[in-house]
Design a protein around this motif. Sequence first.
Motif, short mmCIF file in Angstrom:
data_model
loop_
_atom_site.label_atom_id
_atom_site.label_comp_id
_atom_site.label_asym_id
_atom_site.label_seq_id
_atom_site.Cartn_x
_atom_site.Cartn_y
_atom_site.Cartn_z
N ASP A 108 7.29 5.42 -22.57
CA ASP A 108 7.83 6.17 -21.44
C ASP A 108 7.53 7.65 -21.64
OD1 ASP A 108 8.91 3.76 -20.63
OD2 ASP A 108 10.92 4.21 -21.37
N SER A 109 7.49 8.38 -20.54
CA SER A 109 7.29 9.82 -20.63
C SER A 109 8.27 10.54 -19.70
CB SER A 109 5.85 10.20 -20.27
OG SER A 109 5.54 9.77 -18.95
N ILE A 110 8.52 11.79 -20.01
CA ILE A 110 9.45 12.61 -19.24
C ILE A 110 8.68 13.72 -18.54
CG2 ILE A 110 11.46 14.14 -19.37
CD1 ILE A 110 12.15 11.26 -19.93
N GLY A 111 9.04 13.99 -17.30
CA GLY A 111 8.43 15.08 -16.55
C GLY A 111 9.36 15.55 -15.46
N PHE A 112 8.86 16.44 -14.64
CA PHE A 112 9.64 16.97 -13.53
C PHE A 112 8.85 16.75 -12.24
CE2 PHE A 112 11.51 18.99 -17.13
CZ PHE A 112 12.85 19.16 -16.80
N PHE A 117 0.83 -1.19 0.00
CA PHE A 117 0.00 0.00 0.00
C PHE A 117 0.87 1.25 0.00
CE2 PHE A 117 -2.14 -3.48 2.15
CZ PHE A 117 -3.31 -3.58 1.40
N ARG A 118 0.48 2.21 -0.85
CA ARG A 118 1.17 3.49 -0.94
C ARG A 118 0.70 4.39 0.19
NH1 ARG A 118 4.41 7.21 -1.41
NH2 ARG A 118 5.09 8.17 -3.35
N VAL A 119 1.54 5.31 0.61
CA VAL A 119 1.23 6.23 1.70
C VAL A 119 1.40 7.66 1.21
CG1 VAL A 119 1.81 6.96 4.05
CG2 VAL A 119 2.00 4.53 3.41
N HIS A 120 0.30 8.43 1.24
CA HIS A 120 0.35 9.85 0.91
C HIS A 120 -0.40 10.64 1.98
CE1 HIS A 120 1.34 9.05 -3.52
NE2 HIS A 120 2.23 9.93 -3.10
N HIS A 121 0.15 11.79 2.36
CA HIS A 121 -0.51 12.64 3.34
C HIS A 121 -1.27 13.76 2.64
CE1 HIS A 121 1.64 10.55 6.50
NE2 HIS A 121 2.76 10.75 5.84
N PHE A 122 -2.29 14.28 3.32
CA PHE A 122 -3.10 15.38 2.82
C PHE A 122 -3.78 15.04 1.49
CE2 PHE A 122 0.31 17.39 5.35
CZ PHE A 122 -0.46 18.09 6.28
N GLY A 180 4.70 0.91 0.04
CA GLY A 180 5.53 1.33 -1.08
C GLY A 180 5.22 2.77 -1.48
N VAL A 181 5.62 3.75 -0.73
CA VAL A 181 6.50 3.75 0.42
C VAL A 181 5.97 4.72 1.49
CG1 VAL A 181 8.66 3.18 -0.80
CG2 VAL A 181 7.90 5.57 -0.66
N ILE A 182 6.55 4.63 2.70
CA ILE A 182 6.29 5.60 3.76
C ILE A 182 7.31 6.72 3.65
CG2 ILE A 182 6.26 5.95 6.25
CD1 ILE A 182 5.50 3.00 6.54
N ASP A 183 6.83 7.94 3.62
CA ASP A 183 7.68 9.13 3.52
C ASP A 183 8.28 9.42 4.90
OD1 ASP A 183 8.76 11.70 3.29
OD2 ASP A 183 7.19 12.37 1.92
N MET A 184 9.58 9.18 5.04
CA MET A 184 10.22 9.30 6.35
C MET A 184 10.37 10.74 6.82
SD MET A 184 10.49 6.27 7.46
CE MET A 184 11.51 6.55 8.91
N ARG A 185 10.15 11.72 5.96
CA ARG A 185 10.19 13.11 6.41
C ARG A 185 9.10 13.40 7.43
NH1 ARG A 185 9.87 16.05 0.70
NH2 ARG A 185 8.18 14.51 0.58
N TYR A 186 8.02 12.63 7.38
CA TYR A 186 6.86 12.85 8.24
C TYR A 186 6.90 12.03 9.52
CZ TYR A 186 4.35 15.13 4.36
OH TYR A 186 3.95 15.98 3.36
N GLY A 220 10.85 10.33 0.42
CA GLY A 220 9.60 10.96 0.02
C GLY A 220 9.66 11.62 -1.34
N SER A 221 8.47 11.96 -1.83
CA SER A 221 8.32 12.61 -3.12
C SER A 221 7.45 13.85 -2.94
CB SER A 221 7.65 11.64 -4.11
OG SER A 221 6.40 11.22 -3.60
N PRO A 222 7.29 14.68 -3.96
CA PRO A 222 6.42 15.85 -3.81
C PRO A 222 5.02 15.45 -3.35
CG PRO A 222 7.70 16.03 -5.81
CD PRO A 222 7.96 14.65 -5.28
N GLU A 223 4.49 16.20 -2.40
CA GLU A 223 3.21 15.86 -1.79
C GLU A 223 2.14 16.87 -2.17
OE1 GLU A 223 2.47 13.09 0.43
OE2 GLU A 223 4.26 12.36 -0.57
N GLN A 224 1.00 16.77 -1.51
CA GLN A 224 -0.16 17.59 -1.84
C GLN A 224 -0.03 19.03 -1.35
OE1 GLN A 224 -1.22 15.10 -4.00
NE2 GLN A 224 -3.16 16.14 -3.62
N VAL A 225 0.77 19.24 -0.33
CA VAL A 225 0.91 20.57 0.24
C VAL A 225 2.39 20.94 0.27
CG1 VAL A 225 -1.16 20.34 1.65
CG2 VAL A 225 1.04 19.72 2.63
#
Length: 340
Positions: free
Chosen positions: A269-273, A47-52, A78-84, A112-117
Motif C-alpha cells: 500500500d502507499s500513502i498520498g494526497f 469504464f472509467r470517465v475522466h474529462h480533459f 466506475g465512475v461518472i463525476d456528477m459535478r460535470y 468526483g476526484s481531482p481532474e486534469q484541470v
Amino acid sequence: MKKIGFLSFGHWTPSPQSQTRSAGDTLLQSIDLAVAAEELGADGAYFRVHHFARQLASPFPLLAAVGARTSKIEIGTGVIDMRYENPLYMAEDAGAADLISKGRLQLGISRGSPEQVIDGWRYFGYEPEEGKTDADMGRRHAEVFLDVLRGQGFAKPNPRPMFPNPPGMLRLEPHSEGLRERIWWGAGSNATAIWAAQKGMNLQSSTLKDDETGEAFHIQQAKQIRAYREAWKEAGHDREPCVSVSRSIFALVDDRDRAYFGRGGKEEDSIGFIDEKTRAIFGKSYAAEPDVLIEELRKDEAIAEADTLLLTVPNQLGVEYNAHVIEAILKHVAPALGWR
C-alpha cells in the motif's frame, strides 16, 4: 460465487509503444474487449470517465455500442463525476443505453476526484451554490438524477403540444424500469459509503480511499463495506445491496506476463494526497504465479466482503493481451478461491 468484470480507464497515447494511439482506438477496442470478455464468461465490462484527459470521457455512446454488440455481460461505469453532469439529460442518455442493452446497465457515479484541470466543471457551466462546495454540488446532481430515474411525472404538459401527451404530469423519456436500482456510488470515505446506503445506491469502492485509521488498505476498505451494509440495513431498503471493489491483479502464466509484470512494482500500500487536504491510502497491486496469487488474495478482507470484483486492465497493451489477463484470472485463480 463472485461476479468478476474488468475496469478500463481507456488510456490512449500516440506513442509507438502503445496499441491504443487515438481516441478512436480506445473506443473501438473497448467494445471489442467487452465482446471478448463476455465470450470468456466474465460478468462485467466497466469504464472509467475522466474529462480533459486522453482517456474515456462521455460514456453513453460507448455503453450503448457495447450493449448492442453483447447480450449477457453487465455494462457499467466506475465512475461518472456528477459535478460535470446535467442530471436530467443524463437520465435520458442512461435510459436509452439501458434499453439498448435490455437492462444490463450498472451505472457507477460519484462526486468526483481531482481532474486534469482546475475546477473543470466550471467549463461545463456548473457552479456550486453559495456556501456549498463542489462535492455538495456533485451529490445534489446525484440526488436529482436518482429522483428522475424513478419515472414519476413532474413536468407540466403544454395544453397545445406538438404530439399528444399521456394524462397527468410528464416524466423524462425514455424511461427504463429498474435502472434506479442499478446505480452505484463510488465512495472514498466511510461517511460517503453510509450516505450511499441511505440513498439506496449500490457501493463501488476503488483502489484508493481516505486513510481514516492508518490500517492496511484492504482492512480499511472492508470496514467501509461493513459500515455501508449496516447503514443499508438501518435504512430499511427492501432489496439486498451490491458491493464492488477494484484491484490490479495479474496471474503470471506465460512469458509475456512475466515480462510486463514479473519484475515487481507496487506490492505494498502507499500513502498520498488526492487534494491539498485529503490523505489517501492506495491499495497494492497483485502479480504472481497463480498458486502464490491465490494465497495472497485469500488474505484480502475487502475482496472477501464484496460480491463483485473489477479487474483494472492495462488497455494500452491491446485487446488480445487484456482478454488473456481476464482469462488467466477466471481460469487459474477464481475457481481455487470459490469465486467460480
